[in-house]
Scaffold this active site. Structure first.
Site, PDB file in Angstrom:
ATOM      1  N   SER A  62       0.811  -1.296   0.020  1.00  0.00           N
ATOM      2  CA  SER A  62       0.000  -0.043   0.060  1.00  0.00           C
ATOM      3  C   SER A  62       0.782   1.289   0.082  1.00  0.00           C
ATOM      4  O   SER A  62       2.216   1.257   0.546  1.00  0.00           O
ATOM      5  CB  SER A  62      -0.933   0.013   1.335  1.00  0.00           C
ATOM      6  OG  SER A  62      -1.469   1.431   1.313  1.00  0.00           O
ATOM      7  N   TYR A 103      -2.786  -1.214  10.541  1.00  0.00           N
ATOM      8  CA  TYR A 103      -2.872  -1.828   9.354  1.00  0.00           C
ATOM      9  C   TYR A 103      -1.574  -1.216   8.489  1.00  0.00           C
ATOM     10  O   TYR A 103      -1.160  -2.034   7.983  1.00  0.00           O
ATOM     11  CB  TYR A 103      -4.234  -0.924   8.872  1.00  0.00           C
ATOM     12  CG  TYR A 103      -4.247  -1.066   7.203  1.00  0.00           C
ATOM     13  CD1 TYR A 103      -4.563  -2.320   6.619  1.00  0.00           C
ATOM     14  CD2 TYR A 103      -3.904  -0.266   6.256  1.00  0.00           C
ATOM     15  CE1 TYR A 103      -4.659  -2.371   5.440  1.00  0.00           C
ATOM     16  CE2 TYR A 103      -3.823  -0.256   4.987  1.00  0.00           C
ATOM     17  CZ  TYR A 103      -4.158  -1.588   4.660  1.00  0.00           C
ATOM     18  OH  TYR A 103      -4.271  -1.994   3.061  1.00  0.00           O
ATOM     19  N   LYS A 138       1.474  -3.631   6.691  1.00  0.00           N
ATOM     20  CA  LYS A 138       2.050  -3.643   5.189  1.00  0.00           C
ATOM     21  C   LYS A 138       3.658  -3.560   5.376  1.00  0.00           C
ATOM     22  O   LYS A 138       4.258  -4.132   4.492  1.00  0.00           O
ATOM     23  CB  LYS A 138       1.391  -2.782   4.292  1.00  0.00           C
ATOM     24  CG  LYS A 138       0.080  -2.942   4.376  1.00  0.00           C
ATOM     25  CD  LYS A 138      -0.265  -4.044   3.486  1.00  0.00           C
ATOM     26  CE  LYS A 138      -1.979  -4.557   3.292  1.00  0.00           C
ATOM     27  NZ  LYS A 138      -2.142  -5.708   2.566  1.00  0.00           N
TER      28      LYS A 138
HETATM   29  P1  NAD Z   1     -11.393  -6.490   0.518  1.00  0.00           P
HETATM   30  O1  NAD Z   1     -11.787  -6.433   1.839  1.00  0.00           O
HETATM   31  O2  NAD Z   1     -12.499  -6.010  -0.375  1.00  0.00           O
HETATM   32  O3  NAD Z   1     -10.930  -7.955   0.173  1.00  0.00           O
HETATM   33  C1  NAD Z   1      -9.969  -8.582   0.863  1.00  0.00           C
HETATM   34  C2  NAD Z   1     -10.634 -10.147   0.851  1.00  0.00           C
HETATM   35  O4  NAD Z   1      -9.713 -10.967   1.834  1.00  0.00           O
HETATM   36  C3  NAD Z   1     -12.031 -10.225   1.379  1.00  0.00           C
HETATM   37  O5  NAD Z   1     -12.977 -10.915   0.481  1.00  0.00           O
HETATM   38  C4  NAD Z   1     -11.998 -10.754   2.892  1.00  0.00           C
HETATM   39  O6  NAD Z   1     -13.139 -11.613   3.088  1.00  0.00           O
HETATM   40  C5  NAD Z   1     -10.799 -11.743   2.727  1.00  0.00           C
HETATM   41  N1  NAD Z   1     -10.017 -12.138   3.836  1.00  0.00           N
HETATM   42  C6  NAD Z   1      -9.545 -11.102   4.838  1.00  0.00           C
HETATM   43  N2  NAD Z   1      -8.909 -11.932   5.781  1.00  0.00           N
HETATM   44  C7  NAD Z   1      -8.736 -13.197   5.228  1.00  0.00           C
HETATM   45  C8  NAD Z   1      -8.382 -14.260   5.909  1.00  0.00           C
HETATM   46  N3  NAD Z   1      -7.444 -14.401   7.110  1.00  0.00           N
HETATM   47  N4  NAD Z   1      -8.580 -15.490   5.294  1.00  0.00           N
HETATM   48  C9  NAD Z   1      -9.267 -15.311   4.243  1.00  0.00           C
HETATM   49  N5  NAD Z   1      -9.710 -14.541   3.595  1.00  0.00           N
HETATM   50  C10 NAD Z   1      -9.532 -13.274   4.225  1.00  0.00           C
HETATM   51  O7  NAD Z   1     -10.171  -5.603   0.279  1.00  0.00           O
HETATM   52  P2  NAD Z   1      -9.500  -4.874  -1.080  1.00  0.00           P
HETATM   53  O8  NAD Z   1      -9.930  -3.519  -1.467  1.00  0.00           O
HETATM   54  O9  NAD Z   1     -10.026  -6.032  -2.276  1.00  0.00           O
HETATM   55  O10 NAD Z   1      -7.942  -5.211  -0.706  1.00  0.00           O
HETATM   56  C11 NAD Z   1      -7.135  -6.135  -1.336  1.00  0.00           C
HETATM   57  C12 NAD Z   1      -5.716  -5.937  -0.600  1.00  0.00           C
HETATM   58  O11 NAD Z   1      -4.990  -4.812  -0.957  1.00  0.00           O
HETATM   59  C13 NAD Z   1      -5.609  -6.049   0.774  1.00  0.00           C
HETATM   60  O12 NAD Z   1      -4.344  -6.702   1.174  1.00  0.00           O
HETATM   61  C14 NAD Z   1      -5.606  -4.651   1.283  1.00  0.00           C
HETATM   62  O13 NAD Z   1      -4.816  -4.202   2.349  1.00  0.00           O
HETATM   63  C15 NAD Z   1      -4.752  -4.033  -0.070  1.00  0.00           C
HETATM   64  N6  NAD Z   1      -4.942  -2.621  -0.462  1.00  0.00           N
HETATM   65  C16 NAD Z   1      -6.146  -2.071  -0.582  1.00  0.00           C
HETATM   66  C17 NAD Z   1      -6.396  -0.655  -0.912  1.00  0.00           C
HETATM   67  C18 NAD Z   1      -7.845  -0.205  -1.092  1.00  0.00           C
HETATM   68  O14 NAD Z   1      -7.785   1.099  -0.922  1.00  0.00           O
HETATM   69  N7  NAD Z   1      -8.861  -0.897  -1.279  1.00  0.00           N
HETATM   70  C19 NAD Z   1      -5.193  -0.079  -1.049  1.00  0.00           C
HETATM   71  C20 NAD Z   1      -3.750  -0.460  -0.713  1.00  0.00           C
HETATM   72  C21 NAD Z   1      -3.608  -1.677  -0.469  1.00  0.00           C
HETATM   73  N1  UFG Z   2     -12.106  11.563   2.825  1.00  0.00           N
HETATM   74  C1  UFG Z   2     -13.090  12.629   2.986  1.00  0.00           C
HETATM   75  N2  UFG Z   2     -14.353  12.272   3.430  1.00  0.00           N
HETATM   76  C2  UFG Z   2     -14.593  10.827   3.593  1.00  0.00           C
HETATM   77  C3  UFG Z   2     -13.601  10.107   3.337  1.00  0.00           C
HETATM   78  C4  UFG Z   2     -12.335  10.422   2.822  1.00  0.00           C
HETATM   79  O1  UFG Z   2     -13.004  13.916   2.949  1.00  0.00           O
HETATM   80  O2  UFG Z   2     -15.806  10.495   3.966  1.00  0.00           O
HETATM   81  C5  UFG Z   2     -10.921  12.317   2.120  1.00  0.00           C
HETATM   82  C6  UFG Z   2      -9.696  11.808   3.330  1.00  0.00           C
HETATM   83  O3  UFG Z   2      -9.528  12.946   4.214  1.00  0.00           O
HETATM   84  C7  UFG Z   2      -8.465  11.630   2.400  1.00  0.00           C
HETATM   85  C8  UFG Z   2      -9.088  11.300   0.774  1.00  0.00           C
HETATM   86  O4  UFG Z   2     -10.474  11.710   1.076  1.00  0.00           O
HETATM   87  O5  UFG Z   2      -8.077  12.903   1.913  1.00  0.00           O
HETATM   88  C9  UFG Z   2      -9.057   9.724   0.570  1.00  0.00           C
HETATM   89  O6  UFG Z   2      -9.516   8.967   1.826  1.00  0.00           O
HETATM   90  P1  UFG Z   2      -9.705   7.512   1.764  1.00  0.00           P
HETATM   91  O7  UFG Z   2     -10.080   7.005   3.058  1.00  0.00           O
HETATM   92  O8  UFG Z   2     -10.318   7.093   0.616  1.00  0.00           O
HETATM   93  O9  UFG Z   2      -8.245   6.890   1.274  1.00  0.00           O
HETATM   94  P2  UFG Z   2      -6.905   7.069   2.097  1.00  0.00           P
HETATM   95  O10 UFG Z   2      -6.045   7.865   1.169  1.00  0.00           O
HETATM   96  O11 UFG Z   2      -6.925   7.588   3.546  1.00  0.00           O
HETATM   97  O12 UFG Z   2      -6.430   5.449   2.332  1.00  0.00           O
HETATM   98  C10 UFG Z   2      -6.343   4.696   1.381  1.00  0.00           C
HETATM   99  C11 UFG Z   2      -6.831   3.327   1.848  1.00  0.00           C
HETATM  100  C12 UFG Z   2      -5.813   2.582   2.523  1.00  0.00           C
HETATM  101  C13 UFG Z   2      -4.156   2.841   2.081  1.00  0.00           C
HETATM  102  C14 UFG Z   2      -4.087   4.051   1.618  1.00  0.00           C
HETATM  103  C15 UFG Z   2      -2.899   4.547   0.969  1.00  0.00           C
HETATM  104  O13 UFG Z   2      -7.974   3.293   2.538  1.00  0.00           O
HETATM  105  O14 UFG Z   2      -5.775   1.441   2.955  1.00  0.00           O
HETATM  106  O15 UFG Z   2      -5.077   4.562   0.599  1.00  0.00           O
HETATM  107  O16 UFG Z   2      -2.767   6.073   0.954  1.00  0.00           O
HETATM  108  F1  UFG Z   2      -3.392   2.477   2.834  1.00  0.00           F
END
Ligand code: NAD
Ligand code: UFG
Length: 341
Positions: free
Chosen positions: A128, A153, A157
């Site tokens: 991330s 969290y 990572k």
């Molecule tokens: P998500 O929650 O939609 O998907 C994660 C999936 O993993 C879910 O289906 C959940 O049921 C499953 N899961 C969680 N723990 C588990 C376990 N112990 N065993 C089996 N299954 C399990 O999340 P996402 O947005 O698709 O994110 C996927 C990956 O990308 C995660 O590792 C997350 O940290 C990373 N990531 C996401 C974002 C974002 O903004 N979405 C940003 C950076 C990194």
């Molecule tokens: N924000 C708002 N209102 C909301 C939600 C978010 O103003 O209701 C703003 C936040 O302050 C931020 C921006 O929108 O400035 C983006 O926020 P997000 O929560 O969508 O995303 P983040 O950048 O905080 O975090 C995301 C993922 C994390 C990851 C991170 C890496 O949720 O898992 O990006 O930068 F680690």
């Protein structure tokens, strides 16, 4: 010819489901392992609707050594693992750190142990942008020094990357690509899969679409006095389908080059403020968003966006979907979920 098999942990989730589609469309066979803690099993049918193929599925917890060993032993012909499975809510991780460390780190270590035992050579890890914390210089490249994590969290990572690096060093037969996603948004153009947050969304994009759908009365914008070009926080919003494509490129790159460990940013190179994203959503979809200015959210960094030239040079990957199409797909998905026309 027999298809190469990829194991996707967390494949029923948001990014995993889009990646499963892209993998199947690129000719790979997919086995999903998911405990459905943050997703639903009917995603498998949606993947089948889009691709014509229902992925194999094992409902299992990646922290469970017995079930993961059993699944890996039956699937030791897999060429790679894409490890998405993790808990990902920053605020929840502050309230429940042990749950996050246990789930995210035990899952990863269990997967790595079984990859070594059953000779599955290639790992893609979901890292991330949060590993950069509040960087001194923008945009960030893979050379930008990592900062201490601002949440448990984020720490999972940073620690996850260290665990993988040490494991690859000890097992040179293993390859790993760590993909640092910036802010994934949008949905599949079919409107059949997308992001399904539990309860009140933490992230901006689903909050915007739920406000547009009338599920939320108004969006709170967290802060308008940041030291940025317009006072709002700036992020690198990237289409989830572009993120999905990078996983196929990463797997193919490892199969071809046997590279050991490499790390890539996945961003667009374009920083957008919260207000710019709202305005772009309104204009792409011809809809108004109710919003109000609220206090800053603790832990938010003012600006974060990425240079992803390395992924372009080595993997041949680049973000290619337009922001407008991405924002249309996000709204289409929300309308489908909410039963709106
Ligand atoms: P998500 O929650 O939609 O998907 C994660 C999936 O993993 C879910 O289906 C959940 O049921 C499953 N899961 C969680 N723990 C588990 C376990 N112990 N065993 C089996 N299954 C399990 O999340 P996402 O947005 O698709 O994110 C996927 C990956 O990308 C995660 O590792 C997350 O940290 C990373 N990531 C996401 C974002 C974002 O903004 N979405 C940003 C950076 C990194
Ligand atoms: N924000 C708002 N209102 C909301 C939600 C978010 O103003 O209701 C703003 C936040 O302050 C931020 C921006 O929108 O400035 C983006 O926020 P997000 O929560 O969508 O995303 P983040 O950048 O905080 O975090 C995301 C993922 C994390 C990851 C991170 C890496 O949720 O898992 O990006 O930068 F680690």
């Amino acid at each position: 010819m027999q298809k190469s098999k990829i194991i996707i942990t967390g494949g029923c989730g948001y990014i995993g489901s889009h990646t499963a589609v892209a993998l199947q469309q690129s000719g790979f066979k997919v086995l999903i392992i998911d405990n459905l803690s943050n997703s639903q099993e009917n995603v498998l049918d949606k993947i089948a609707d889009i691709t014509g193929i229902k992925p194999d599925f094992e409902k299992a917890d990646c922290t469970n050594p017995i079930s993961i060993k059993d699944i890996f032993s039956k699937n030791n012909d897999a060429v790679g693992v894409i490890h998405f499975a993790a808990l990902k809510a920053v605020g929840e991780s502050v309230a429940h750190p042990i749950m996050y460390y246990k789930n995210n780190l035990n899952s990863l270590m269990n997967i790595l142990e079984n990859m070594v035992e059953f000779n599955i050579p290639n790992l893609v890890f979901s890292s991330s942008a949060c590993v950069y914390g509040e960087p001194e210089k923008l945009p960030v490249t893979e050379q930008t020094p990592l900062q201490p994590a601002t949440s448990p969290y984020g720490a999972t990572k940073v620690m996850g990357e260290t665990i993988i690096k040490d494991t690859v060093r000890a097992h040179p037969e293993l390859n790993a690509i760590q993909l640092r996603y910036f802010n994934p948004i949008g949905a599949h153009p079919s409107g059949k899969i997308g992001e399904l947050p539990n309860g009140v969304p933490n992230n901006l994009m689903p909050y915007i679409t739920q406000t547009a759908a009338g599920i939320r009365e108004r969006l709170s914008i967290f802060g308008n006095d940041y030291p940025t070009h317009d006072g709002y926080c700036v992020r690198d919003y990237i289409d989830v389908n572009d993120i999905a494509d990078a996983h196929i490129d990463a797997i193919q790159y490892m199969i071809k080059n046997n590279p050991g460990i490499e790390t890539f940013n996945l961003g667009t190179g374009r920083g957008l403020s919260v207000m710019e994203l709202i305005k772009a959503f309104e204009s792409a979809n011809n809809i108004k968003i109710n919003y109000t200015i609220a206090e800053r959210r603790p832990g938010d960094v003012p600006e974060l966006w990425a240079i992803s030239d390395l992924a372009n040079q080595k993997l041949g990957w680049a973000a290619k979907r337009s922001l407008e199409d991405t924002l249309k797909s996000a709204w289409q998905w929300q309308k489908n979920v909410s039963g709106l026309k």
